[in-house]
Design an enzyme around this catalytic site. Structure first.
Site, PDB file in Angstrom:
ATOM      1  N   ASP A  51       0.853  -1.191   0.000  1.00  0.00           N
ATOM      2  CA  ASP A  51       0.000   0.000   0.000  1.00  0.00           C
ATOM      3  C   ASP A  51       0.892   1.245   0.000  1.00  0.00           C
ATOM      4  O   ASP A  51       1.996   1.225   0.553  1.00  0.00           O
ATOM      5  CB  ASP A  51      -0.879  -0.017   1.258  1.00  0.00           C
ATOM      6  N   ASN A  92      -6.766   8.541   0.109  1.00  0.00           N
ATOM      7  CA  ASN A  92      -5.983   7.731  -0.837  1.00  0.00           C
ATOM      8  C   ASN A  92      -5.363   8.581  -1.954  1.00  0.00           C
ATOM      9  O   ASN A  92      -4.221   8.350  -2.346  1.00  0.00           O
ATOM     10  CB  ASN A  92      -6.861   6.639  -1.445  1.00  0.00           C
ATOM     11  N   TYR A 141     -13.539  13.501  -6.021  1.00  0.00           N
ATOM     12  CA  TYR A 141     -12.540  12.774  -6.827  1.00  0.00           C
ATOM     13  C   TYR A 141     -11.651  13.782  -7.570  1.00  0.00           C
ATOM     14  O   TYR A 141     -10.424  13.772  -7.432  1.00  0.00           O
ATOM     15  CB  TYR A 141     -13.255  11.829  -7.802  1.00  0.00           C
ATOM     16  N   PHE A 169      -8.882  11.972 -20.269  1.00  0.00           N
ATOM     17  CA  PHE A 169     -10.324  11.964 -20.503  1.00  0.00           C
ATOM     18  C   PHE A 169     -10.753  10.490 -20.388  1.00  0.00           C
ATOM     19  O   PHE A 169     -10.256   9.804 -19.501  1.00  0.00           O
ATOM     20  CB  PHE A 169     -10.638  12.700 -21.808  1.00  0.00           C
ATOM     21  N   GLN A 204     -28.097   1.897 -19.468  1.00  0.00           N
ATOM     22  CA  GLN A 204     -28.830   3.111 -19.111  1.00  0.00           C
ATOM     23  C   GLN A 204     -28.235   4.306 -19.842  1.00  0.00           C
ATOM     24  O   GLN A 204     -27.013   4.468 -19.899  1.00  0.00           O
ATOM     25  CB  GLN A 204     -28.720   3.369 -17.617  1.00  0.00           C
TER      26      GLN A 204
HETATM   27  N1  LIG Z   1     -10.110   4.873 -16.319  1.00  0.00           N
HETATM   28  C1  LIG Z   1     -10.236   6.128 -16.734  1.00  0.00           C
HETATM   29  O1  LIG Z   1     -10.943   6.413 -17.712  1.00  0.00           O
HETATM   30  C2  LIG Z   1      -9.482   7.240 -16.037  1.00  0.00           C
HETATM   31  C3  LIG Z   1      -9.728   8.565 -16.436  1.00  0.00           C
HETATM   32  C4  LIG Z   1      -9.027   9.591 -15.798  1.00  0.00           C
HETATM   33  C5  LIG Z   1      -8.083   9.291 -14.813  1.00  0.00           C
HETATM   34  N2  LIG Z   1      -7.880   7.998 -14.435  1.00  0.00           N
HETATM   35  C6  LIG Z   1      -6.892   7.728 -13.383  1.00  0.00           C
HETATM   36  O2  LIG Z   1      -6.025   6.729 -13.858  1.00  0.00           O
HETATM   37  C7  LIG Z   1      -5.574   5.888 -12.799  1.00  0.00           C
HETATM   38  C8  LIG Z   1      -5.825   4.436 -13.157  1.00  0.00           C
HETATM   39  O3  LIG Z   1      -7.196   4.258 -13.432  1.00  0.00           O
HETATM   40  P1  LIG Z   1      -7.768   2.785 -13.672  1.00  0.00           P
HETATM   41  O4  LIG Z   1      -9.053   2.939 -14.402  1.00  0.00           O
HETATM   42  O5  LIG Z   1      -6.711   1.929 -14.218  1.00  0.00           O
HETATM   43  O6  LIG Z   1      -8.090   2.375 -12.163  1.00  0.00           O
HETATM   44  P2  LIG Z   1      -7.999   0.930 -11.461  1.00  0.00           P
HETATM   45  O7  LIG Z   1      -8.885   1.004 -10.255  1.00  0.00           O
HETATM   46  O8  LIG Z   1      -8.208  -0.143 -12.448  1.00  0.00           O
HETATM   47  O9  LIG Z   1      -6.477   0.896 -10.971  1.00  0.00           O
HETATM   48  C9  LIG Z   1      -6.016   1.528  -9.804  1.00  0.00           C
HETATM   49  C10 LIG Z   1      -5.062   0.580  -9.122  1.00  0.00           C
HETATM   50  O10 LIG Z   1      -4.503   1.216  -7.958  1.00  0.00           O
HETATM   51  C11 LIG Z   1      -4.442   0.276  -6.891  1.00  0.00           C
HETATM   52  N3  LIG Z   1      -4.451   1.063  -5.643  1.00  0.00           N
HETATM   53  C12 LIG Z   1      -5.418   1.921  -5.212  1.00  0.00           C
HETATM   54  N4  LIG Z   1      -5.059   2.480  -4.038  1.00  0.00           N
HETATM   55  C13 LIG Z   1      -3.827   1.969  -3.722  1.00  0.00           C
HETATM   56  C14 LIG Z   1      -2.920   2.174  -2.648  1.00  0.00           C
HETATM   57  N5  LIG Z   1      -3.239   2.993  -1.623  1.00  0.00           N
HETATM   58  N6  LIG Z   1      -1.755   1.498  -2.647  1.00  0.00           N
HETATM   59  C15 LIG Z   1      -1.429   0.648  -3.672  1.00  0.00           C
HETATM   60  N7  LIG Z   1      -2.253   0.421  -4.722  1.00  0.00           N
HETATM   61  C16 LIG Z   1      -3.447   1.073  -4.751  1.00  0.00           C
HETATM   62  C17 LIG Z   1      -5.667  -0.601  -7.107  1.00  0.00           C
HETATM   63  O11 LIG Z   1      -5.551  -1.883  -6.500  1.00  0.00           O
HETATM   64  C18 LIG Z   1      -5.732  -0.701  -8.637  1.00  0.00           C
HETATM   65  O12 LIG Z   1      -4.994  -1.812  -9.117  1.00  0.00           O
HETATM   66  C19 LIG Z   1      -6.294   6.372 -11.550  1.00  0.00           C
HETATM   67  O13 LIG Z   1      -5.419   7.213 -10.839  1.00  0.00           O
HETATM   68  C20 LIG Z   1      -7.480   7.162 -12.110  1.00  0.00           C
HETATM   69  O14 LIG Z   1      -7.863   8.188 -11.237  1.00  0.00           O
HETATM   70  C21 LIG Z   1      -8.565   6.975 -15.015  1.00  0.00           C
END
Ligand SMILES: NC(=O)c1ccc[n+]([C@@H]2O[C@H](COP(=O)([O-])OP(=O)(O)OC[C@H]3O[C@@H](n4cnc5c(N)ncnc54)[C@H](O)[C@@H]3O)[C@@H](O)[C@H]2O)c1
Length: 326
Positions: A51, A92, A141, A169, A204
């Site tokens: 973590d 977090n 967020y 995005f 939806q």
């Molecule tokens: N998916 C999207 O469209 C999108 C858009 C904009 C920004 N983001 C950002 O991109 C990043 C990745 O997104 P994603 O969709 O792959 O999310 P995801 O939830 O699939 O991946 C996040 C990962 O971080 C790990 N994690 C969370 N808190 C943790 C901690 N305290 N210590 C160690 N590991 C931890 C989780 O286990 C997970 O594997 C995020 O920061 C998200 O905010 C995503």
């Protein structure tokens, strides 16, 4: 480079890790698996289950592997949940983020690429959105991500940390090996494909009375491989400077109905829809201007066509009908 990817067992992190390895970077994944999947970690990467708040494990990960740069993707990212539980999001996305950059400072690691978000802009007054436009998040967020960006700015001034903050995005699509599997799933394309497979009854549509070409919201989708390639380009500036970049495909974006139509065409399946009322805080249109990263880093999306994006996600789903299966 020797790169640590926090959140590398998640959706985007799995593909960033894969692309780093393809480019010959030594890659260490650091993830607590709270949302990620062990099978989403490329076998060529070293995996450390930990973590961000676990300082000893984090310090050992940085020093034992002589890490030169960190790509920080670990976060909570459900907008609706963040409104109900802001404490969880600030803990977090902001406090654990500070823990990471403080530990990096202790260990002499001075380069960071950060997964930020379009949610930092809130409901923008103009489209496409440029990095210079006002940031006014409308949920915890986006606010927690922006707070961390502001901390990065001051850490650069005081401690010389160089960072690239990438405001994504809508990430979408899959590589051959790694795809999108969130629980709960809130993203449009996987939800539409679940409806195509019969895993859910219908999709939806949140409002069809927006001032857009067909009344549904317009969004900007970026293929996860294009996103991953942008991270690798961003690593290159960190010897000298910091920057903030938007990452989207731009153009006219796609409406919700257009995404569903493309998915019907790609899958050849029926996809039922149900129109319900608008969600609070959903802007009619969100489109990125990615001109800055195009001009400064020569990045441009290779998979701009929505059909390619949806096809890659569909292919991954067909190859992984039970997802990562743990
Ligand atoms: N998916 C999207 O469209 C999108 C858009 C904009 C920004 N983001 C950002 O991109 C990043 C990745 O997104 P994603 O969709 O792959 O999310 P995801 O939830 O699939 O991946 C996040 C990962 O971080 C790990 N994690 C969370 N808190 C943790 C901690 N305290 N210590 C160690 N590991 C931890 C989780 O286990 C997970 O594997 C995020 O920061 C998200 O905010 C995503």
């Amino acid at each position: 480079m020797k790169v640590l990817v926090t959140g590398g067992a998640g959706y985007i992190g799995s593909v960033v890790t894969e692309e780093l390895l393809n480019d010959g970077h030594e890659t260490i994944v650091y993830d607590n698996l709270i949302k990620g999947h062990r099978d989403a970690v490329d076998r060529r990467a070293k995996f450390i289950e930990g973590d961000l708040m676990d300082g000893d494990t984090l310090r050992a990960a940085l020093t034992d592997h002589h890490i030169e740069a960190v790509i920080h993707m670990a976060a909570h990212s459900l907008v609706g949940e963040s409104v109900e539980k802001p404490a969880k999001y600030f803990a977090n996305n902001f406090i654990a983020g500070l823990k990471l950059i403080d530990t990096m400072r202790d260990c002499g690691v001075g380069k960071l690429v950060f997964s930020s978000t379009a949610a930092t802009y809130g409901e923008p007054e103009k489209q496409p959105i440029a990095e210079t436009d006002p940031t006014q998040p409308t949920n915890p967020y986006g606010e927690s991500k922006l707070a961390f960006e502001r901390a990065l700015h001051w850490y650069e001034q005081a401690y010389g940390l160089h960072y690239a903050s990438l405001r994504y995005f809508n990430a979408a699509g899959a590589s051959r090996q790694f795809g999108e599997q969130h629980d709960p799933e809130t993203h449009l394309i996987p939800l539409v494909l679940q409806a195509a497979t019969g895993q859910r009854d219908d999709v939806q549509i949140f409002g069809d009375d927006y001032p857009t070409r067909d009344g549904t919201c317009v969004r900007d989708y970026i293929h996860v491989i294009d996103l991953a390639r942008a991270h690798i380009r961003a690593l290159n500036i960190l010897d000298e400077r910091s920057a903030i970049y938007n990452l989207g495909c731009g153009g006219d974006g796609y409406t919700v109905k257009e995404v569903i139509d493309v998915a019907r065409e790609v899958t050849g399946r029926d996809i039922g829809t149900r129109t319900v009322k608008r969600r609070a805080g959903d802007p009619a249109v969100l489109i990125a201007s990615s001109d800055r990263i195009k001009h400064e880093l020569g990045w441009s999306p290779k998979f701009q066509d929505l059909k390619l994006i949806v096809r890659s996600a569909w292919d991954w789903l067909q190859a992984h009908p039970r997802g990562y299966g743990e």
